[in-house]
Design an enzyme around this catalytic site. Structure first.
Site, mmCIF file in Angstrom:
data_model
loop_
_atom_site.group_PDB
_atom_site.id
_atom_site.type_symbol
_atom_site.label_atom_id
_atom_site.label_comp_id
_atom_site.label_asym_id
_atom_site.label_seq_id
_atom_site.Cartn_x
_atom_site.Cartn_y
_atom_site.Cartn_z
ATOM 1 N N THR A 92 1.668 -7.453 -50.481
ATOM 2 C CA THR A 92 1.717 -8.920 -50.394
ATOM 3 C C THR A 92 0.612 -9.460 -49.472
ATOM 4 O O THR A 92 -0.129 -10.378 -49.844
ATOM 5 C CB THR A 92 3.099 -9.352 -49.860
ATOM 6 O OG1 THR A 92 4.096 -8.822 -50.727
ATOM 7 C CG2 THR A 92 3.226 -10.861 -49.786
ATOM 8 N N SER A 120 3.713 -12.262 -36.787
ATOM 9 C CA SER A 120 4.377 -12.434 -38.091
ATOM 10 C C SER A 120 4.233 -13.851 -38.624
ATOM 11 O O SER A 120 3.798 -14.765 -37.915
ATOM 12 C CB SER A 120 5.865 -12.113 -37.941
ATOM 13 O OG SER A 120 6.491 -13.181 -37.248
ATOM 14 N N CYS A 121 4.644 -14.034 -39.857
ATOM 15 C CA CYS A 121 4.581 -15.356 -40.487
ATOM 16 C C CYS A 121 5.394 -16.384 -39.699
ATOM 17 O O CYS A 121 4.930 -17.497 -39.439
ATOM 18 C CB CYS A 121 5.079 -15.269 -41.925
ATOM 19 S SG CYS A 121 6.575 -14.284 -42.126
ATOM 20 N N HIS A 146 10.371 -19.483 -45.490
ATOM 21 C CA HIS A 146 11.258 -19.546 -44.329
ATOM 22 C C HIS A 146 11.406 -21.021 -43.936
ATOM 23 O O HIS A 146 10.460 -21.808 -44.089
ATOM 24 C CB HIS A 146 10.640 -18.836 -43.124
ATOM 25 C CG HIS A 146 10.336 -17.383 -43.333
ATOM 26 N ND1 HIS A 146 11.312 -16.429 -43.542
ATOM 27 C CD2 HIS A 146 9.165 -16.699 -43.319
ATOM 28 C CE1 HIS A 146 10.752 -15.238 -43.652
ATOM 29 N NE2 HIS A 146 9.443 -15.373 -43.534
HETATM 30 P P1 NAD Z 1 4.080 -4.642 -48.833
HETATM 31 O O1 NAD Z 1 5.165 -3.641 -48.930
HETATM 32 O O2 NAD Z 1 4.029 -5.747 -49.819
HETATM 33 O O3 NAD Z 1 2.661 -3.898 -48.880
HETATM 34 C C1 NAD Z 1 2.366 -2.760 -48.134
HETATM 35 C C2 NAD Z 1 1.358 -1.896 -48.911
HETATM 36 O O4 NAD Z 1 0.958 -0.809 -48.079
HETATM 37 C C3 NAD Z 1 1.930 -1.306 -50.191
HETATM 38 O O5 NAD Z 1 1.007 -1.546 -51.240
HETATM 39 C C4 NAD Z 1 2.052 0.178 -49.884
HETATM 40 O O6 NAD Z 1 1.819 1.010 -51.011
HETATM 41 C C5 NAD Z 1 0.925 0.399 -48.882
HETATM 42 N N1 NAD Z 1 1.153 1.550 -47.995
HETATM 43 C C6 NAD Z 1 2.199 2.402 -47.946
HETATM 44 N N2 NAD Z 1 2.005 3.317 -46.970
HETATM 45 C C7 NAD Z 1 0.808 3.038 -46.384
HETATM 46 C C8 NAD Z 1 0.077 3.621 -45.317
HETATM 47 N N3 NAD Z 1 0.551 4.666 -44.630
HETATM 48 N N4 NAD Z 1 -1.106 3.051 -44.965
HETATM 49 C C9 NAD Z 1 -1.587 1.968 -45.633
HETATM 50 N N5 NAD Z 1 -0.923 1.393 -46.647
HETATM 51 C C10 NAD Z 1 0.261 1.910 -47.030
HETATM 52 O O7 NAD Z 1 4.150 -5.199 -47.338
HETATM 53 P P2 NAD Z 1 3.680 -6.640 -46.862
HETATM 54 O O8 NAD Z 1 4.764 -7.610 -47.136
HETATM 55 O O9 NAD Z 1 2.305 -6.913 -47.338
HETATM 56 O O10 NAD Z 1 3.693 -6.414 -45.287
HETATM 57 C C11 NAD Z 1 2.621 -5.774 -44.623
HETATM 58 C C12 NAD Z 1 2.680 -6.135 -43.155
HETATM 59 O O11 NAD Z 1 2.536 -7.550 -43.020
HETATM 60 C C13 NAD Z 1 4.006 -5.793 -42.455
HETATM 61 O O12 NAD Z 1 3.737 -5.489 -41.114
HETATM 62 C C14 NAD Z 1 4.787 -7.096 -42.532
HETATM 63 O O13 NAD Z 1 5.771 -7.228 -41.537
HETATM 64 C C15 NAD Z 1 3.661 -8.091 -42.332
HETATM 65 N N6 NAD Z 1 3.932 -9.425 -42.857
HETATM 66 C C16 NAD Z 1 4.547 -9.588 -44.063
HETATM 67 C C17 NAD Z 1 4.783 -10.864 -44.527
HETATM 68 C C18 NAD Z 1 5.497 -11.094 -45.822
HETATM 69 O O14 NAD Z 1 6.142 -12.110 -45.950
HETATM 70 N N7 NAD Z 1 5.424 -10.236 -46.782
HETATM 71 C C19 NAD Z 1 4.380 -11.965 -43.788
HETATM 72 C C20 NAD Z 1 3.691 -11.762 -42.586
HETATM 73 C C21 NAD Z 1 3.474 -10.483 -42.128
#
Ligand code: NAD
Length: 343
Positions: A11, A139-140, A218
């Protein structure tokens, strides 16, 4: 020109990669991708170079996506890595890859504050990231709160108390696991208050988080107590009219309403990037103020990741960096269109 790789293409990673790819002073080395899937095909079709674990190389080729190299290669070729891996994997990547390779990195809000030297929000502490090796974009939810609280703190030095109830989205729209379908979960004294303090210092804030079965955004209900008379509705309008990363929406009544307009207005992926301040929720009387904001969780941290790269590199000052990032993402246009729709 600085070379940046994105490690993790979910994401956040896919949005940050798109944004970095549009920046005139950044060369996007590529992204690391672990699973051969439709996302890999779409990224490849866009011309993004894909780096994969060595053991998955053949599976990607068989799937029809030609890797540009290994995960090791993308890390080596990047001056700074934006780590967008799942919660708590960033710290493992730091220990196992970035530290041994002496590689600078940006982490996301799913990591603990201790993963980095500073917690970052563009509006609040851009300059603190200069020359740092490890930076965490908060975070967001924390990003949304910092964008609202920092301008208020600059206008008022008599904030006595801030309490926030966060109604969190249970899952992202692309998440097939989802949250509890039939229940709202809560957590008093949630980590968000401390997270805000990692950026803004010792603000008198408490937070309670509720997790609701919905995916769109949110919602935060913010109550503030001041030692003197609370700012009026008009004061609030004046404070936030100057904020390029805050949209002041007067007539929206639901998250569905806002996201539908994002769709109707043709924003890519419905991404808003801004925090929305809902003027029709502002109640000000005596020393107390309450208001609600909405946080588009998938996109709000994207501009902060781009700025974090620039801040760490010292390529531009805060004002120039934020302005350019906003231009690349079309945030001025998004702000105007949303504010006009909900005037
Ligand atoms: P996600 O699960 O959508 O994406 C994570 C990606 O990382 C996946 O494609 C996965 O295959 C890959 N991955 C798996 N293991 C890995 C590794 N060891 N090294 C690198 N990549 C790997 O997660 P996301 O929602 O994009 O969240 C990523 C970070 O951003 C987290 O710390 C989350 O808390 C933060 N975040 C998320 C949001 C949200 O709403 N989704 C908002 C703000 C911050």
């Amino acid at each position: 020109m600085i070379s940046i790789g994105v490690n993790g293409y979910g994401t956040i990673g896919k949005r940050v990669a798109d944004a970095l790819g549009k920046h005139p002073d950044i060369r996007l080395v590529g992204v690391s991708k672990f699973t051969p899937d439709a996302d890999a095909r779409i990224a490849a079709a866009k011309g993004i170079r894909i780096f994969v674990p060595k053991e998955n190389h053949d599976a990607f080729v068989k799937f029809g996506v030609q890797p540009a190299g290994s995960v090791d290669d993308i890390i080596n070729a990047s001056e700074i890595v934006v780590d967008a891996s799942p919660d708590k994997k960033g710290v493992k990547n730091k220990e196992e890859i970035y530290v041994p390779k002496n590689k600078r990195a940006i982490f996301q809000g799913g990591e603990k504050e201790s993963v980095a030297e500073i917690s970052f929000n563009s509006r609040s502490d851009f300059n603190a990231a200069k020359n740092k090796n490890y930076v965490r974009v908060v975070s967001c939810n924390t990003t949304g709160l910092c964008r609202i609280l920092k301008p208020m703190m600059e206008n008022r030095d008599d904030i006595e108390k801030i309490s926030v109830s966060l109604i969190r989205r249970g899952a992202d729209p692309n998440d097939s696991k989802g949250s509890a379908l039939n229940s709202v979960e809560w957590e008093a004294n949630s980590h968000h208050a401390h997270d805000v303090q990692t950026v803004l210092g010792p603000v008198p804030i408490t937070t309670t988080a509720f997790k609701a079965p919905q995916t769109l955004m949110h919602v935060h209900s913010i109550s503030m107590k001041f030692r003197e008379a609370a700012p009026s509705k008009e004061d609030i309008g004046n404070i936030y009219a100057k904020e390029s990363r805050v949209a002041v929406l007067k007539t929206a009544n639901s998250t569905a309403d806002v996201i539908e307009k994002a769709r109707d207005l043709g924003f890519n992926r419905n991404d808003i990037f801004l925090v929305n301040l809902h003027a029709n929720t502002i109640v000000s009387g005596g020393n107390e103020l309450s208001m609600a904001i909405t946080v588009p969780q998938e996109s709000i941290v994207v501009p902060e990741n781009v700025d974090a790269v620039i801040a760490m590199s010292g390529l531009m000052n805060q004002e120039k960096s934020m302005e350019l990032t906003e231009k690349i993402l079309g945030m001025g246009n998004i702000k105007n269109k949303l504010e006009q729709a909900f005037a």
